[in-house]
Design an enzyme around this catalytic site. Structure first.
Site, PDB file in Angstrom:
ATOM      1  N   GLU A 193       0.838  -1.187   0.000  1.00 23.30           N
ATOM      2  CA  GLU A 193       0.000   0.000   0.000  1.00 23.30           C
ATOM      3  C   GLU A 193       0.880   1.248   0.000  1.00 23.30           C
ATOM      4  O   GLU A 193       0.568   2.245  -0.628  1.00 23.30           O
ATOM      5  CB  GLU A 193      -0.898  -0.034   1.243  1.00 23.30           C
ATOM      6  N   ASN A 225       1.582   9.554   9.361  1.00 25.14           N
ATOM      7  CA  ASN A 225       2.975   9.968   9.161  1.00 25.14           C
ATOM      8  C   ASN A 225       3.783   9.894  10.452  1.00 25.14           C
ATOM      9  O   ASN A 225       5.002   9.696  10.404  1.00 25.14           O
ATOM     10  CB  ASN A 225       3.021  11.363   8.526  1.00 25.14           C
ATOM     11  N   GLU A 226       3.111   9.998  11.591  1.00 21.15           N
ATOM     12  CA  GLU A 226       3.848   9.779  12.848  1.00 21.15           C
ATOM     13  C   GLU A 226       4.275   8.316  12.943  1.00 21.15           C
ATOM     14  O   GLU A 226       5.413   8.012  13.319  1.00 21.15           O
ATOM     15  CB  GLU A 226       2.961  10.138  14.063  1.00 21.15           C
TER      16      GLU A 226
HETATM   17  C1  LIG Z   1     -10.133   9.165   4.355  1.00 25.36           C
HETATM   18  C2  LIG Z   1      -9.717   7.924   5.071  1.00 25.36           C
HETATM   19  C3  LIG Z   1      -9.875   6.716   4.438  1.00 25.36           C
HETATM   20  C4  LIG Z   1      -9.551   5.530   5.088  1.00 25.36           C
HETATM   21  N1  LIG Z   1      -9.791   4.349   4.460  1.00 25.36           N
HETATM   22  C5  LIG Z   1      -9.595   3.189   5.142  1.00 25.36           C
HETATM   23  C6  LIG Z   1      -9.974   1.934   4.572  1.00 25.36           C
HETATM   24  O1  LIG Z   1     -10.454   1.866   3.441  1.00 25.36           O
HETATM   25  N2  LIG Z   1      -9.815   0.823   5.313  1.00 25.36           N
HETATM   26  C7  LIG Z   1      -9.288   0.851   6.566  1.00 25.36           C
HETATM   27  O2  LIG Z   1      -9.147  -0.197   7.192  1.00 25.36           O
HETATM   28  N3  LIG Z   1      -8.920   2.025   7.152  1.00 25.36           N
HETATM   29  C8  LIG Z   1      -9.076   3.198   6.462  1.00 25.36           C
HETATM   30  N4  LIG Z   1      -8.745   4.385   7.058  1.00 25.36           N
HETATM   31  C9  LIG Z   1      -8.309   4.398   8.455  1.00 25.36           C
HETATM   32  C10 LIG Z   1      -6.876   4.775   8.665  1.00 25.36           C
HETATM   33  O3  LIG Z   1      -6.043   3.726   8.331  1.00 25.36           O
HETATM   34  C11 LIG Z   1      -6.733   5.229  10.123  1.00 25.36           C
HETATM   35  O4  LIG Z   1      -7.394   6.475  10.236  1.00 25.36           O
HETATM   36  C12 LIG Z   1      -5.323   5.363  10.567  1.00 25.36           C
HETATM   37  O5  LIG Z   1      -4.741   4.093  10.726  1.00 25.36           O
HETATM   38  C13 LIG Z   1      -5.197   6.130  11.891  1.00 25.36           C
HETATM   39  O6  LIG Z   1      -5.997   5.570  12.864  1.00 25.36           O
HETATM   40  P1  LIG Z   1      -7.002   6.459  13.722  1.00 25.36           P
HETATM   41  O7  LIG Z   1      -7.794   7.273  12.787  1.00 25.36           O
HETATM   42  O8  LIG Z   1      -7.715   5.587  14.660  1.00 25.36           O
HETATM   43  O9  LIG Z   1      -6.070   7.473  14.532  1.00 25.36           O
HETATM   44  P2  LIG Z   1      -5.239   7.119  15.851  1.00 25.36           P
HETATM   45  O10 LIG Z   1      -4.507   5.862  15.669  1.00 25.36           O
HETATM   46  O11 LIG Z   1      -6.112   7.261  17.025  1.00 25.36           O
HETATM   47  O12 LIG Z   1      -4.174   8.305  15.819  1.00 25.36           O
HETATM   48  C14 LIG Z   1      -4.450   9.597  16.319  1.00 25.36           C
HETATM   49  C15 LIG Z   1      -3.166  10.384  16.294  1.00 25.36           C
HETATM   50  O13 LIG Z   1      -2.216   9.785  17.173  1.00 25.36           O
HETATM   51  C16 LIG Z   1      -1.002   9.526  16.483  1.00 25.36           C
HETATM   52  N5  LIG Z   1      -0.350   8.339  17.033  1.00 25.36           N
HETATM   53  C17 LIG Z   1      -0.922   7.134  17.219  1.00 25.36           C
HETATM   54  N6  LIG Z   1      -0.015   6.275  17.708  1.00 25.36           N
HETATM   55  C18 LIG Z   1       1.144   6.958  17.813  1.00 25.36           C
HETATM   56  C19 LIG Z   1       2.464   6.626  18.256  1.00 25.36           C
HETATM   57  N7  LIG Z   1       2.764   5.409  18.672  1.00 25.36           N
HETATM   58  N8  LIG Z   1       3.400   7.574  18.212  1.00 25.36           N
HETATM   59  C20 LIG Z   1       3.114   8.819  17.776  1.00 25.36           C
HETATM   60  N9  LIG Z   1       1.894   9.192  17.364  1.00 25.36           N
HETATM   61  C21 LIG Z   1       0.919   8.280  17.384  1.00 25.36           C
HETATM   62  C22 LIG Z   1      -1.423   9.356  15.038  1.00 25.36           C
HETATM   63  O14 LIG Z   1      -0.345   9.592  14.169  1.00 25.36           O
HETATM   64  C23 LIG Z   1      -2.509  10.403  14.920  1.00 25.36           C
HETATM   65  O15 LIG Z   1      -1.940  11.655  14.687  1.00 25.36           O
HETATM   66  C24 LIG Z   1      -9.025   5.574   6.402  1.00 25.36           C
HETATM   67  C25 LIG Z   1      -8.839   6.804   7.029  1.00 25.36           C
HETATM   68  C26 LIG Z   1      -9.176   7.973   6.389  1.00 25.36           C
HETATM   69  C27 LIG Z   1      -8.953   9.276   7.106  1.00 25.36           C
END
Ligand SMILES: Cc1cc2nc3c(=O)[nH]c(=O)nc-3n(C[C@H](O)[C@H](O)[C@H](O)COP(=O)(O)OP(=O)(O)OC[C@H]3O[C@@H](n4cnc5c(N)ncnc54)[C@H](O)[C@@H]3O)c2cc1C
Ligand SMILES: Cc1cc2nc3c(=O)[nH]c(=O)nc-3n(C[C@H](O)[C@H](O)[C@H](O)COP(=O)(O)OP(=O)(O)OC[C@H]3O[C@@H](n4cnc5c(N)ncnc54)[C@H](O)[C@@H]3O)c2cc1C
Lengths: 375, 406
Positions: free
Chosen positions: B249, B392-393
């Site tokens: 990906e 990106n983090e």
């Molecule tokens: C438009 C869009 C389309 C998507 N499409 C799909 C899809 O088709 N299928 C699918 O399965 N998923 C999909 N996703 C989900 C996407 O993969 C997740 O949003 C992503 O993995 C981040 O997870 P979260 O949103 O729960 O944020 P969180 O994991 O809660 O993160 C919140 C913040 O904390 C930061 N963070 C988390 N852990 C750490 C760490 N260890 N160190 C530093 N910073 C950290 C993150 O970088 C972020 O800034 C999509 C997301 C979007 C926005």
């Protein structure tokens, strides 16, 4: 030197904050945004009657609270915190700003109507070709007997669909970007010859393209000096920029607070994401931008009366435009996927922050203006 | 070392260019120019043309119907597609589940699914993220319990919720990570299931995003029955597939060719827009403040392009995409976001009008230039690129750990 609010100013802030916290919830806002008219006239009525804030910067002899730019700053910061869409900026700060500066019969007639909530004003200044240059005007006002006839097209006029009056900049002389030849008119929004194309804006307000086709107005419609009104326009727009900076301070404060809260609640990898140092530092950087936005707003507001006002206002706007972008983008980033959902308030604060960046000139424009005015 | 294409590559470039010019659906081009949202049929129309030509499985091995192209040919294809503003095919089938199936699948799975992925007959969506499992994907909780049916066959019963599922509203199938063993270490109890979206018990609910798009969804599973032959690879070994897929990906995500086209578009807009300051007016592109940002963007894009080329060269000499692909993801998405920032800056006041379901039908009173209509929604929307596909983090964490050894 004294950076303290007076008791009256503190009361003003607290009463606006309390009213908005109680009634202007995010859900109530979104219901108004999606409603037919796109705003809530009851809120406007409450601003006038319950809170009296539509009179905040006006003299007591007009029925106002006797305040000025600081009162506008106080109200606008609260407006930013609650993402208020009702046109305090256009009506009270800008409309009121022109009328106060011009004085005379028209001010005596219209200011009381602003204060009692019956006059709503939109500011038709920008044109499709003119970008942020206030003098770049193709709209003309030709002398016709005692009055004038206006022709032209004004772009993205916020609040025009709700307005009872328009304040319009037009050329009574001079070439397209000349400093001389600019005049300002106060015109009934339903004057014959005015057509509008209304639309929503990405930050939840309503705006219009406004077309003037042989709109005839009397001599009393003019505000300020015929042909020499550009300095007045610049002064009022600088006051508006200071007010928008205050709004940005409120918007970015909420973006930061909301992000901090979320980072405490949201758990990944068995801990709150607020425990990750990279996010902590990011939120510290956001916090520093918010604090500097407050500082620059105060700086610009307190210097509105000085001779080199423009330089200070541009410094504030440049700094705050950059800060608003940084805070907004990172608020979304730290929320993760939830940050790009339209169902949460955070995204709407981000959208407003983004539009504030370029309102009355973006960071580049104000950097350039600052450079041109720098010693 | 040599930067120039070989004679064969040049001939290939010409072939691709001509094919796209002759076959790219005109209505898609019009929609793209107008910035309109694409329907399911729109997405599929170009896919079908490429499939008929044998060009859908760009990175697939020939034995599964792929092109077997070299990395240089793939690069040329991406360049030519972007140059013609041709849409990129959706990745969920072709770049995600397809490679998982031909790498880990049974002969039956390959025969059943791969041809329909190539042809576009099946639309796939990705069921990884959950409300509680985003960056920490391995903490996912959607549960699959195994049972023997009345027919004596083995099944899973799936319960739980996925979220952010892109374009699930159109999907025929979802590939989902599910928990099949809750008693072991998180990564060791996950399985990779292929689930028919028509199965009873699946509900798709839209999530509207900042620009007003319906692009993502919640997908709910309530006692959804999945035959065991729809599991890819071993039970509880789904994480292997998941990681393999994530690395795939990330490579495409740099989007160099599309960003080049994006920079060109910014320049075109900036040549059209006027910059007015004091008593002077000039094209925006002549404004030194703006021009410098475009120039820096172009330089950064070149750095990304040559980094990607180095990675591709490494891949073609046998190294799989490694943690370096995180670099491409971070820098690629930052550039995509900067392009949208500049577009929004360039359109000035006309970034504010909101057009969804609105702007059409009044040619006498247009609301700003056409290119302005999607500037703000696109800017808002593209914030997603630094969040999805591993934020990106998280990508920086990967580089710190896997590349720098911290
Ligand atoms: C438009 C869009 C389309 C998507 N499409 C799909 C899809 O088709 N299928 C699918 O399965 N998923 C999909 N996703 C989900 C996407 O993969 C997740 O949003 C992503 O993995 C981040 O997870 P979260 O949103 O729960 O944020 P969180 O994991 O809660 O993160 C919140 C913040 O904390 C930061 N963070 C988390 N852990 C750490 C760490 N260890 N160190 C530093 N910073 C950290 C993150 O970088 C972020 O800034 C999509 C997301 C979007 C926005
Ligand atoms: C010009 C100069 C004058 C000075 N004058 C004085 C003086 O008059 N008296 C005196 O007592 N000392 C003085 N110092 C010393 C100064 O206080 C130390 O350099 C400082 O405390 C950092 O300690 P360190 O150099 O051991 O670096 P370290 O503490 O080893 O730090 C190295 C790097 O790691 C980072 N780091 C460390 N811990 C963390 C963490 N928890 N999270 C994130 N990053 C971290 C630091 O920010 C730094 O970038 C002076 C130093 C300089 C450069």
């Amino acid at each position: 030197m004294d950076f303290n609010f007076t008791d009256e100013q503190t009361m003003l802030r607290d009463s606006v904050a309390r009213y908005l916290a109680d009634t202007y919830t995010f859900d109530a806002r979104m219901a108004a945004v999606h409603g037919e008219s796109g705003w809530n006239p009851h809120v406007w009525k409450a601003f006038a009657e319950e809170l009296g804030i539509l009179g905040a910067p006006f003299a007591e002899e007009h029925g106002g609270l006797g305040g000025g730019a600081i009162e506008n700053m106080i109200v606008m910061e609260e407006i930013g915190k609650a993402l208020v869409i009702e046109p305090y900026l256009q009506t009270v700060v800008i409309g009121g700003g022109f009328l106060k500066a011009a004085g005379g019969a028209v001010a005596d007639a219209v200011i009381p109507k602003i204060i009692d909530g019956s006059a709503v004003i939109a500011f038709a200044y920008a044109e499709p070709q003119g970008r942020y240059n206030l003098a770049d005007l193709r709209t003309t006002a030709k002398k016709d007997g005692a009055g004038y006839v206006l022709n032209g097209h004004k772009a993205v006029v916020y609040a025009a669909p709700w307005a009872t009056h328009l304040i319009v900049t037009a050329r009574t002389g001079g070439s397209v970007r000349e400093r001389s030849g600019v005049s300002v008119f106060l015109i009934a929004a339903d004057a014959p010859g005015i057509t509008r194309r209304d639309y929503p804006t990405v930050d939840g307000a309503r705006a219009s393209e406004v077309y003037f086709e042989n709109v005839a107005v009397g001599a009393d419609a003019i505000i300020g000096t015929e042909g020499e009104a550009l300095p007045l326009v610049e002064q009022v727009v600088d006051e508006a920029i200071a007010a928008v900076c205050a709004e940005a301070a409120g918007v970015t404060r909420k973006l930061h607070e909301g992000t901090l809260d979320y980072s405490r609640q949201r758990k990944q990898f068995g801990k709150s994401i607020g425990e990750f140092q990279v996010l902590q530092h990011r939120m510290v950087d956001m916090f520093m931008e918010v604090e500097q936005a407050v500082s620059m707003t105060l700086m610009a507001t307190l210097r509105l009366g000085e001779a080199d006002r423009g330089k200070h206002v541009s410094a504030a706007k440049n700094k705050i435009a950059r800060g608003a972008r940084f805070v907004g983008q990172n608020a979304v980033q730290i929320h993760g996927g939830i940050g790009i959902s339209n169902e949460l308030a955070i995204g709407h604060y981000f959208k407003r922050a983004t539009m504030i960046e370029s309102q009355f000139g973006d960071a580049d424009f104000h950097l350039r203006r600052f450079e041109s005015l720098m010693d | 070392m040599d930067l120039n294409f070989s004679a064969d590559d040049l001939a290939f470039q010409q072939e691709v260019r001509t094919f796209i010019a002759d076959h790219y659906p005109p209505h898609l081009k019009a929609k793209f120019d107008e910035g309109e949202e694409l329907s399911k049929e729109d997405f599929l129309s170009w896919h079908r043309v490429l499939a008929a030509k044998g060009w859908a499985g760009i990175a697939w091995p020939v034995e599964y119907g792929g092109t077997g192209w070299t990395s240089v040919q793939r690069y040329i294809f991406a360049e030519e597609s972007a140059r013609a503003d041709a849409m990129r095919l959706l990745p969920f089938g072709l770049n995600m589940v397809g490679p998982v199936i031909y790498t880990f699948g049974t002969p039956e799975q390959k025969a059943k699914f791969l041809p329909r992925i190539l042809s576009g007959d099946d639309w796939w969506c990705q069921g990884y993220s959950e409300p509680g499992a985003g960056s920490d994907l391995a903490s996912l909780r959607t549960k699959a319990e195994r049972f023997t049916g009345d027919d004596g066959k083995e099944y899973y019963r799936v319960n739980g919720q996925k979220t952010w599922t892109t374009l699930a509203q159109h999907a025929d199938w979802i590939f989902a990570l599910v928990r099949t063993d809750a008693t072991v270490k998180a990564q060791e109890g996950i399985s990779f299931l292929l689930i028919d979206m028509k199965t009873p018990g699946i509900t798709v609910r839209p999530i509207i995003t900042l620009g007003g798009e319906h692009e993502v969804n919640e997908v709910w599973f309530e006692d959804v029955i999945v035959p065991i032959e729809n599991r890819v690879f071993h039970e509880n070994k789904g994480w292997t597939c998941a990681k393999f897929l994530l690395a795939h990906e990330r490579t495409g995500i740099a989007g160099v060719a599309a960003s080049k086209r994006g920079v060109e578009r910014i320049k075109t807009i900036a040549r059209t827009e006027t910059d007015s300051f004091g008593d002077e007016a000039q094209p925006l592109i002549a404004n030194p403040f703006f021009k410098r940002k475009v120039a820096e963007l172009e330089i950064d894009l070149t750095a990304l392009e040559f980094t990607e080329l180095r990675t591709l060269a490494g891949e073609s000499s046998g190294k799989g995409p490694g943690p370096e692909s995180s670099l491409l993801k971070i820098k690629g998405t930052e550039i995509q976001q900067r392009i949208t920032e500049l577009a929004l800056e360039a359109v000035g006041h006309y970034g504010a009008p909101y057009f969804r379901g609105f702007g059409e039908g009044d040619n006498e009173h247009p609301i700003g230039p056409d290119y302005a209509h999607r500037a703000a929604p696109t800017y808002f929307n593209v914030r997603k690129t630094s969040i999805y596909g591993g934020s990106n983090e998280i990508q920086r964490n990967i580089i710190a750990k896997m590349v720098l050894g911290l």
